[in-house]
Design an enzyme around this catalytic site. Structure first.
Site, short mmCIF file in Angstrom:
data_model
loop_
_atom_site.label_atom_id
_atom_site.label_comp_id
_atom_site.label_asym_id
_atom_site.label_seq_id
_atom_site.Cartn_x
_atom_site.Cartn_y
_atom_site.Cartn_z
N ASP A 118 132.26 99.59 30.07
CA ASP A 118 131.70 100.55 31.02
C ASP A 118 130.33 100.04 31.43
O ASP A 118 129.31 100.37 30.81
CB ASP A 118 131.63 101.93 30.39
N ALA A 119 130.34 99.22 32.46
CA ALA A 119 129.16 98.42 32.81
C ALA A 119 128.69 98.68 34.24
O ALA A 119 127.59 98.27 34.61
CB ALA A 119 129.47 96.94 32.64
N LYS A 120 129.51 99.32 35.05
CA LYS A 120 129.15 99.72 36.42
C LYS A 120 128.55 98.54 37.22
O LYS A 120 127.51 98.69 37.86
CB LYS A 120 128.15 100.89 36.41
N ARG A 121 129.22 97.39 37.18
CA ARG A 121 128.71 96.24 37.91
C ARG A 121 129.20 96.22 39.36
O ARG A 121 130.07 97.00 39.73
CB ARG A 121 129.13 94.95 37.20
#
Lengths: 266, 266
Positions: A91-94
């Site tokens: 869950d890194a929202k890149r």
């Protein structure tokens, strides 16, 4: 992990539970701080306590990045410790221009071999497509989030629809239900029904259950499809269910309660 | 670094040049691959070659993250090597719910002490505000980007304006021109004039010059304000100006040429 494999474990476990490892050194039981790697010691115990009922683990990279190198080491050990037959989410929202998103895809599909990574859609097609080039890997793109700020842009009218509806419709056209999921932080019946009607086939990663106010019954009543089609994430409601030396037992009980609510629908 | 300090170095150096350290091990000169830390060896030489004319360095975190731990080590050494009187940007495009954005702010303002970090706006106010709580630190929020995908959402009509215009107007209201900048990947005169008219005071980080097609004159003619008000980023056009053992000399020449174009306007 491909879709057929994910659906298989959902059916076997009668569960769509994703356990969120938002591991904060300020919140884990104090006795673990004496361990060489407190974050990993905590995660290992949580994984052991929940692996029988979880179909996915979501690692919130921010909590590890904030610790610098030792955080990335804890993250890698945690990822390696998760059983191979459980789905993993960075869950890194890149999301960035194409040549940069390629580097992020490499980070979370190769350097750290997750099954999936969360992706922010603001920069459009060429920022998402690099994540769709890997066999049996998934982009989980932000659609509708559950925070107050979702009203600022996602819920704004945008050429006869809401922005998040345009995002769902447009992003879905860039891939398939075999390599794209969406973050749908909906907690209300009408929203869930509406989003499911827009995208009958796709998997949704649904946060917002537990500490953020949503409940399993509302999600299952309104968003399941024939394959399950949802991963319901619970972080704080499981991992911080206890704060003493029995934290893992408390987490096991909480996770089992969530799974039993889900089993009634699966 | 606060605004007054940034404006001071812009005036002293007659430059708004930001050098982008998108350091790709597949693109740096081959002889550097024998070094213990090739990425840092490259960056160190580029910084030495450009520090007299650069007012900012932008580290594209994706290229370091893709290398795992050794990438983060190279990144930290690079950040520490940048002179303290030059502005630093973590080009990381982060943004998540409040408690997670707090962790990202901690990562890029404290664990790695950058002056600023780029932030994606899709999740709204509570995803951006945690980055605005640190003295002399900046959030550089995506407004209009220069990639093809910017048309997918940013340029869509959204309640009588374009989405990116709504983002600029709304995000600007959450902070001040002392702690928010915007990424404006505009390369056309009309766009630059329009964005400057919307936000006369704010600094813009302007990528897209060089390899991505923009030019210094168009930016300076149309987007400068009394404080400079722009940071023009050039990555590939400087750091890969040469590919042999003279790469640093070539980078110095390219950077100086950009700075001299800028000096005519400052």
């Amino acid at each position: 992990m491909n879709r057929a494999e994910l659906v298989k474990i959902i059916r076997e476990k009668k569960s769509v539970l994703c356990v969120g490892l938002d591991t904060d050194l300020n919140k884990i039981p104090k006795h673990l701080l004496e361990e060489e790697d407190p974050a990993f010691a905590f995660n290992k115990a949580i994984i052991d306590a929940t692996r029988d009922v979880a179909v996915a683990y979501k690692i919130n990279t921010a909590f590890y990045e904030a610790q610098g190198l030792k955080g990335w080491i804890s993250m890698e050990k945690t990822l390696n410790y998760i059983p191979k037959n459980i789905f993993t989410i960075a869950d890194a929202k890149r999301g960035d221009i194409g040549n940069t998103s390629e580097q992020y895809a490499r980070t979370f599909f190769y350097t750290y071999p997750y099954d999936s990574v969360t992706v922010a859609p603001y920069m459009g097609a060429d920022s998402v497509q690099p994540f769709l080039q890997f066999e049996d890997k998934w982009a989980i793109v932000l659609g509708l989030t559950s925070n107050a700020g979702s009203a600022d842009f996602q819920l704004q009218d945008c050429s006869n629809e809401k922005l998040y509806e345009k995002v769902l419709r447009t992003v879905a056209s860039w891939g398939t239900p075999e390599n794209i999921m969406f973050v749908i932080g909906a907690t209300r019946k009408e929203q869930l029904q509406h989003v499911r009607s827009l995208l009958p086939e796709h998997f949704f990663l649904i946060p917002g259950v537990g500490a953020q106010g949503g409940d399993v019954a509302t999600v299952c009543d309104n968003a399941l499809n024939k394959d399950g089609g949802v991963l319901i994430n619970v972080s704080r409601g499981i991992i911080y269910a206890g704060s003493g030396t029995d934290f893992a037992e408390k987490a096991a009980v909480a996770a089992k309660e969530y799974q039993q609510q889900m089993a009634a629908y699966l």
